[in-house]
Design an enzyme around this catalytic site. Sequence first.
Site, PDB file in Angstrom:
ATOM      1  N   LYS A  32       0.853  -1.187   0.000  1.00 55.64           N
ATOM      2  CA  LYS A  32       0.000   0.000   0.000  1.00 55.64           C
ATOM      3  C   LYS A  32       0.895   1.246   0.000  1.00 55.64           C
ATOM      4  O   LYS A  32       1.772   1.384   0.873  1.00 55.64           O
ATOM      5  CB  LYS A  32      -0.862  -0.020   1.267  1.00 55.64           C
ATOM      6  CG  LYS A  32      -2.294   0.405   1.074  1.00 55.64           C
ATOM      7  CD  LYS A  32      -3.098   0.070   2.324  1.00 55.64           C
ATOM      8  CE  LYS A  32      -4.415   0.795   2.323  1.00 55.64           C
ATOM      9  NZ  LYS A  32      -5.129   0.620   3.592  1.00 55.64           N
ATOM     10  N   VAL A  33       0.678   2.107  -0.970  1.00 51.07           N
ATOM     11  CA  VAL A  33       1.470   3.349  -1.046  1.00 51.07           C
ATOM     12  C   VAL A  33       0.518   4.535  -1.127  1.00 51.07           C
ATOM     13  O   VAL A  33      -0.592   4.406  -1.661  1.00 51.07           O
ATOM     14  CB  VAL A  33       2.411   3.352  -2.281  1.00 51.07           C
ATOM     15  CG1 VAL A  33       3.412   2.207  -2.221  1.00 51.07           C
ATOM     16  CG2 VAL A  33       1.634   3.311  -3.586  1.00 51.07           C
TER      17      VAL A  33
END
Length: 219
Positions: free
Chosen positions: A83-84
Site C-alpha cells: 500500500k502506497v
Amino acid sequence: MKFFVDTADLQEIRDLTATGLLDGVTTNPSLVAKTGRNFLELVAEICKEVDGPVSAEVAATDFETMWAEGCKLAAISPRIAVKVPLTPAGLKVCKGLSANGTMVNVTLCFSAAQAILAAKAGAAFVSPFVGRLDDVGTDGMGLIADICQIYSRYPTFTTQVLVASVRHPMHLVTAAKLGAHVATMPPAVIRLLFGHPLTDLGLARFVADWEKTGQTILP
Ligand code: G3P
C-alpha cells in the site's frame, strides 16, 4: 464483488474467514498501531489466515525508503499488496513494483484525477476513502461512480476500485450498484450486513411452528 476486511486484528480476521465470505484483508498504520504488535510479524501471520490479497502499507513518504520498504513487504508473501500513498513518490513506487509483478494498492485517493493516475501507474487496486469524503461534506459515493465510469471506458486500465473508509451497509450496497470491484469494511460493518429484524422474527416463528409438529429431520 470482493469483500476485504479492514482490520489488523487477527482474531477478527480468523472469525470472518470462517464465514467463507472473505476475499482479502486491508491494513493501515492506524490499524496496526491499535494492535501493539510487530508489523512484519503481524502481516506474515495475516497472510497465513487468508487466501486473498493482504494490503500492508509503507511507512515512509520519500521514494527511496518507500521502495525499500515495499520490496521488504512484498517478500513476505506473493499475496501482499503493497500500500502506497497517492503522491508522486508513491506512484513512482507503484509503477516500479507493479512492473516487477507485485500487487500495489494506492491509498488515500480522494479524486477521480488521482484515480486515473493510479491506473496509469499500474496499481492493482486504488482505494478511494468514501467515509472521509462524506465527513467533509463531499459525496464519497459520487467519487466511486466517477471512477467506475472512467475505468470502464479504458480496457487497458486493469486497476480494481477498492472502496475504502466504508462506514455502513449502504456504502457497500451503493458501491455494488456502481460495479466497484472490492469493498473493504471494518468487521463491525461486515457483521451489520447479515442482520435484518424480519429475518430474526421470521426465524423465531418458523422454529416455534416446527416445534409444534413434534418432528425431527435427523434421527
Ligand atoms: O484502510 C483505509 C480506510 O478504510 C480507513 O477508513 O474509517 O479510518 O476512514 P477510516
